[in-house]
Scaffold this motif. Structure first.
Motif, short mmCIF file in Angstrom:
data_model
loop_
_atom_site.label_atom_id
_atom_site.label_comp_id
_atom_site.label_asym_id
_atom_site.label_seq_id
_atom_site.Cartn_x
_atom_site.Cartn_y
_atom_site.Cartn_z
N PHE A 42 -6.98 15.55 4.29
CA PHE A 42 -6.42 16.79 3.75
C PHE A 42 -5.19 16.56 2.88
O PHE A 42 -4.45 17.49 2.57
N GLY A 43 -4.95 15.30 2.51
CA GLY A 43 -3.83 15.00 1.62
C GLY A 43 -2.50 14.81 2.30
O GLY A 43 -1.47 14.68 1.61
N VAL A 44 -2.46 14.76 3.62
CA VAL A 44 -1.22 14.53 4.36
C VAL A 44 -1.13 13.03 4.65
O VAL A 44 -1.96 12.49 5.40
N LEU A 45 -0.13 12.36 4.08
CA LEU A 45 -0.01 10.91 4.24
C LEU A 45 0.96 10.58 5.36
O LEU A 45 2.16 10.36 5.14
N LEU A 46 0.45 10.57 6.58
CA LEU A 46 1.25 10.13 7.72
C LEU A 46 1.45 8.62 7.64
O LEU A 46 0.65 7.91 7.03
N GLY A 67 5.67 11.37 25.12
CA GLY A 67 5.97 12.52 24.29
C GLY A 67 4.75 13.16 23.67
O GLY A 67 3.67 12.56 23.60
N VAL A 68 4.95 14.39 23.25
CA VAL A 68 3.96 15.14 22.49
C VAL A 68 4.61 15.54 21.17
O VAL A 68 5.76 15.98 21.16
N HIS A 69 3.89 15.34 20.08
CA HIS A 69 4.42 15.68 18.76
C HIS A 69 3.40 16.53 18.01
O HIS A 69 2.20 16.51 18.30
N ARG A 70 3.90 17.23 17.00
CA ARG A 70 3.05 18.08 16.15
C ARG A 70 3.26 17.68 14.70
O ARG A 70 4.39 17.45 14.27
N VAL A 71 2.16 17.61 13.96
CA VAL A 71 2.24 17.27 12.54
C VAL A 71 2.72 18.50 11.77
O VAL A 71 2.17 19.59 11.97
N ALA A 118 0.86 -1.18 0.00
CA ALA A 118 0.00 0.00 0.00
C ALA A 118 0.90 1.24 0.00
O ALA A 118 1.39 1.67 1.05
N VAL A 119 1.12 1.81 -1.18
CA VAL A 119 2.13 2.85 -1.33
C VAL A 119 1.70 4.18 -0.72
O VAL A 119 2.54 5.08 -0.54
N GLU A 120 0.42 4.33 -0.38
CA GLU A 120 -0.05 5.56 0.24
C GLU A 120 -0.12 5.46 1.76
O GLU A 120 -0.66 6.34 2.42
N GLN A 121 0.45 4.38 2.31
CA GLN A 121 0.50 4.19 3.76
C GLN A 121 1.94 3.89 4.17
O GLN A 121 2.35 2.73 4.23
N PRO A 122 2.73 4.94 4.41
CA PRO A 122 4.14 4.73 4.75
C PRO A 122 4.32 3.80 5.94
O PRO A 122 3.59 3.86 6.93
N ALA A 123 5.32 2.91 5.81
CA ALA A 123 5.64 1.95 6.88
C ALA A 123 7.10 1.58 6.76
O ALA A 123 7.46 0.47 6.40
N ALA A 124 7.96 2.56 7.09
CA ALA A 124 9.39 2.43 6.80
C ALA A 124 10.02 1.19 7.42
O ALA A 124 10.90 0.56 6.84
N LYS A 125 9.56 0.80 8.61
CA LYS A 125 10.20 -0.33 9.27
C LYS A 125 9.84 -1.67 8.62
O LYS A 125 10.54 -2.67 8.82
#
Length: 305
Positions: free
Chosen positions: A220-224, A301-305, A81-88
């Protein structure tokens, strides 16, 4: 055209489920396995234990692209699934298995600026106000317009359909060209409150914690990335206490990798003020709540997109 290993294909059903292996599917999974997939019936047929079975890896939306790695004679396709990043797992995207008849080859003749489904869920019809041709389409799905709107209905190209299908024009918005605000993404996630928790779920019928975050920004087109630990790597840390609504809380047990994520919903003061929206494994639904003591103890932790 036929599916071919080494080439891209696209999802032709409203929501396709990505499996760990063809052998991992269970009798209860039947409604999710056909070309006429019925995700609401699949979800409603599961008991609490089946909702968190690890045979489900993720889900893909209508029109989502995959890279086909292997086609088996029994009708299964191993895909990425190329639109769902999964680097590991795979630098190309999220790997897993789908029934091949839930895919169709890419049509090179269909193109244009996409529209995005903004309704939480909707149905595609054969004509304006006509019979339902494809139910269960969910927020974040991208569709290519097939001409101008007519009488409040928009025609769209749909994979594997020779003629356009229709849905109310008000349920579509142009694909965003600018990153969303945190408040925009949080508003989408809040519309999924009370949706059932399904391990690997990524739809308005069942969703997991990282799926909720992925889908809210995907609208919104951001592929996390798809998984919570990868989402932590892909986002920016902020000091604990400086969080604001729409930021992300990450949780991990001592010495273990991140296992849970939630979306900040209230400005933090002291520990008792922290609140989040999350797909809760223990309570099997999406809810908004103050962080209980055991969550505070594992907040890393707290993170921001």
């Amino acid at each position: 055209m036929e599916l071919q290993p080494g080439r891209e294909a696209i999802v032709r059903v409203a929501v396709a489920t990505l499996w760990s292996s063809p052998e991992a599917v269970r009798p209860v999974d039947g409604p999710a396995l056909t070309a006429g997939v019925d995700i609401p019936t699949w979800v409603s047929g599961m008991d609490a234990d089946q909702q968190v079975g690890d045979c489900v890896l993720s889900q893909l939306l209508l029109g989502e692209r995959v890279l086909v790695d292997e086609l088996r004679p029994d009708g299964w396709a191993r895909v990425v699934a190329v639109e769902q990043p999964a680097a590991k797992l795979d630098p190309r995207g999220y790997p897993g298995w789908l029934p091949a008849d839930q895919l169709t080859p890419v049509d090179p003749h269909v193109g244009g600026d996409p529209l995005v489904v903004d309704a939480t869920s909707t149905e595609l019809r054969t004509a304006p106000g006509g019979p339902v041709a494809l139910p269960g389409v969910v927020v974040g799905t991208r569709l290519v317009p097939a001409g101008p709107a007519r009488d409040g209905w928009q025609p769209v190209h749909v994979p594997a359909h020779a003629t356009p299908l229709w849905l109310p024009d008000g349920q579509l918005v142009p694909a965003p060209t600018e990153p969303p605000s945190a408040a925009d993404a949080l508003a989408v996630a809040q519309r999924l409150r009370d949706v059932l928790y399904i391990w690997g779920g990524l739809s308005a019928y069942g969703i997991d914690c990282s799926g909720l975050v992925h889908l809210a920004w995907r609208r919104f087109g951001v592929l996390l990335p798809r998984d919570a630990d990868d989402q932590a790597v892909a986002t920016t840390p902020v000091p604990l206490g400086a969080e604001r609504p729409g930021d992300l809380y990450f949780f991990a047990r001592p010495g273990r990798k991140i296992h849970h994520i939630g979306i900040v919903t209230a400005v933090a003061g002291d520990l008792a003020d922290r609140r989040m929206l999350h797909a809760c494994y223990r309570r099997r639904r999406v809810l908004e709540e103050a962080l209980p003591a055991d969550r505070i103890a594992t907040l890393v932790g707290v993170h921001r997109v």
